[in-house]
Design an enzyme around this catalytic site. Structure first.
Site, mmCIF file in Angstrom:
data_model
loop_
_atom_site.group_PDB
_atom_site.id
_atom_site.type_symbol
_atom_site.label_atom_id
_atom_site.label_comp_id
_atom_site.label_asym_id
_atom_site.label_seq_id
_atom_site.Cartn_x
_atom_site.Cartn_y
_atom_site.Cartn_z
ATOM 1 N N TYR A 2 -42.248 47.885 -24.942
ATOM 2 C CA TYR A 2 -40.967 47.257 -25.254
ATOM 3 C C TYR A 2 -40.620 47.608 -26.698
ATOM 4 O O TYR A 2 -41.474 47.521 -27.584
ATOM 5 C CB TYR A 2 -41.038 45.731 -25.121
ATOM 6 C CG TYR A 2 -41.086 45.225 -23.704
ATOM 7 C CD1 TYR A 2 -40.040 45.484 -22.821
ATOM 8 C CD2 TYR A 2 -42.157 44.468 -23.249
ATOM 9 C CE1 TYR A 2 -40.073 45.007 -21.525
ATOM 10 C CE2 TYR A 2 -42.203 43.984 -21.946
ATOM 11 C CZ TYR A 2 -41.157 44.263 -21.091
ATOM 12 O OH TYR A 2 -41.191 43.791 -19.807
ATOM 13 N N SER A 22 -48.954 46.530 -19.453
ATOM 14 C CA SER A 22 -47.757 45.992 -20.078
ATOM 15 C C SER A 22 -48.001 45.634 -21.538
ATOM 16 O O SER A 22 -49.102 45.218 -21.916
ATOM 17 C CB SER A 22 -47.296 44.735 -19.327
ATOM 18 O OG SER A 22 -46.272 44.062 -20.036
ATOM 19 N N LYS A 48 -38.042 53.426 -17.786
ATOM 20 C CA LYS A 48 -38.039 52.446 -16.699
ATOM 21 C C LYS A 48 -36.829 51.518 -16.805
ATOM 22 O O LYS A 48 -36.534 51.012 -17.888
ATOM 23 C CB LYS A 48 -39.324 51.609 -16.730
ATOM 24 C CG LYS A 48 -39.447 50.571 -15.629
ATOM 25 C CD LYS A 48 -40.792 49.858 -15.728
ATOM 26 C CE LYS A 48 -40.989 48.856 -14.594
ATOM 27 N NZ LYS A 48 -40.120 47.676 -14.745
ATOM 28 N N HIS A 93 -36.189 45.638 -12.513
ATOM 29 C CA HIS A 93 -37.164 44.711 -13.083
ATOM 30 C C HIS A 93 -37.623 43.684 -12.042
ATOM 31 O O HIS A 93 -37.841 42.512 -12.354
ATOM 32 C CB HIS A 93 -36.596 43.995 -14.302
ATOM 33 C CG HIS A 93 -37.601 43.758 -15.392
ATOM 34 N ND1 HIS A 93 -37.739 44.572 -16.481
ATOM 35 C CD2 HIS A 93 -38.542 42.789 -15.553
ATOM 36 C CE1 HIS A 93 -38.692 44.125 -17.268
ATOM 37 N NE2 HIS A 93 -39.212 43.037 -16.722
ATOM 38 N N THR A 110 -39.593 50.630 -21.265
ATOM 39 C CA THR A 110 -38.721 49.761 -20.470
ATOM 40 C C THR A 110 -37.388 49.572 -21.186
ATOM 41 O O THR A 110 -37.348 49.194 -22.354
ATOM 42 C CB THR A 110 -39.393 48.408 -20.216
ATOM 43 O OG1 THR A 110 -40.555 48.617 -19.403
ATOM 44 C CG2 THR A 110 -38.448 47.458 -19.479
#
Length: 379
Positions: A130, A107, A252, A276, A156
């Site tokens: 992100y 992440s 995602k 999520h 994402t």
């Protein structure tokens, strides 16, 4: 406790070993947590066809995800603050995944950095991105992922605005934790966790700290991350990322057929049907309840993965039967990590693999690549 046999066993162990604020972060949803609960509960509504007197020898769980060979069609999902479940958590989970033969996804909001994980692994891992307001920083993250030889980028799409995560707010969640009486008490009751954290330098968001101008301490870092998620994120930004990345791209956060159609048009290599983990829009449908419709609509144009609610190998099989090419697991490996570090992650993967293999056999199949809707009981 005796040897853990299920993911729920690992969950109970993790609850005893991880400070409350970090366990709750992994084990909660947004607002009423209705979608979080539905993610799990809707799997139980799906029935499997039991078949008998069929050859169950020489079974195989081997498959591919994005063209990469995998020991089973399961990947470790990108989860924020994994390194607060256990010291150096992302590094240990990546090593366990590599040894087992499944993908690991790091992440953006990890405790261990891209470079930390690359330093302890031999095979390429995946990186989750992100898109933030500071596009220069986003470009630098992409370049760092390239330098680490990450083999796929997971973009994402569903965190433009943070969901209402009441437990995190009530717990005063932060990394590293604040030194208030409440937090000190939580840590004091988890001495093994504290000793481990004292033995590592990785206690904040290392993909960000030291890589962003003007972010020098915890207060400025916290302020920066709170302000950086971009509410103007659009489909044009997907193309912007795709051009700069140049490699395999996964989108995602798809939960609607119309969005799936738009995602397929971007040329993305795969999508992940995901809400999520129930941590964004409470009241949205479970991932498994919309998987079939989305897979039927775009599965011939892009690989379809899913995450959300998987707690067993049976859940994995049900998702594959409904059209997923593979699944991502978040909480199951986090429970394992909190319960026992790298060995706990390996245990979680072994539990899921054994359950998947046994269930597949009892449904009359020997090869995971041959499972399909005909294995589901629908009346």
């Amino acid at each position: 406790m005796t040897e853990p046999l299920t993911i729920d066993d690992l969950k109970r162990m993790a609850r005893r070993r991880v400070p409350k604020m970090f366990f709750d972060y992994a084990d909660s949803g947004s607002w009423t947590e209705g979608t979080y609960r539905a993610n799990e509960e809707d799997f139980a509504k799906i029935r499997l066809r039991q078949r008998v007197l069929v050859d169950m020898t020489n079974r195989s769980l081997k498959s591919t995800m994005l063209g990469e060979e995998v020991a089973m069609p399961v990947a470790l999902a990108p989860t924020g603050m994994t390194g607060m479940q256990h010291p150096d958590g992302e590094m240990l989970a990546a090593q366990a995944a590599e040894e087992f033969g499944v993908p690991f996804t790091l992440s953006t909001m990890s405790i261990c950095s891209i470079e930390d994980v690359a330093s302890v692994t031999k095979k390429p891992f995946w990186f989750q991105l992100y898109v933030m307001r500071d596009r220069g920083f986003v470009e630098s993250l992409i370049e760092r992922a390239k330098a680490a030889k990450c083999s796929a980028l997971v973009l994402t799409l569903d965190l433009q605005v943070l969901g209402q995560r009441h437990k995190d707010l009530r717990n005063g969640l932060s990394a590293p934790p604040k030194f208030t009486p409440k937090h000190i008490w939580q840590m004091a009751t988890r001495p093994a966790w504290c000793m481990g954290m004292l033995g590592t330098k990785r206690r904040t968001f290392r993909n960000i700290a030291g890589h962003v101008k003007g972010v020098a301490d915890l207060s400025s870092l916290s302020s920066w991350t709170a302000d950086q998620f971009d509410p103007q994120l659009s489909w044009d930004d997907v193309e912007w990322v795709r051009q700069r990345w140049g490699g395999k791209l996964i989108l995602k956060g798809i939960l609607d057929r119309e969005d799936a159609e738009l995602a397929a048009k971007t040329g993305a290599d795969a999508i992940i049907v995901s809400n999520h983990g129930g941590r964004q829009l409470d009241g949205a449908p479970s991932s498994i309840s919309v998987l079939e419709e989305i897979a039927d609509a775009v599965g011939d144009r892009t690989e379809v993965f899913m995450d959300g609610g998987i707690r067993s190998g049976q859940d994995v099989l049900k998702a594959l039967c409904l059209g997923a090419k593979g699944v991502f697991i978040g909480r199951p490996f986090l429970y394992g990590l909190g319960a026992g570090g790298r060995q706990g992650v390996t245990k979680a993967l072994n539990i899921i693999a054994k359950e998947l293999d046994t269930t597949m056999a009892l449904c009359g199949r020997r090869d995971i690549r041959d499972v399909g809707k005909d294995m589901l009981y629908r009346k």
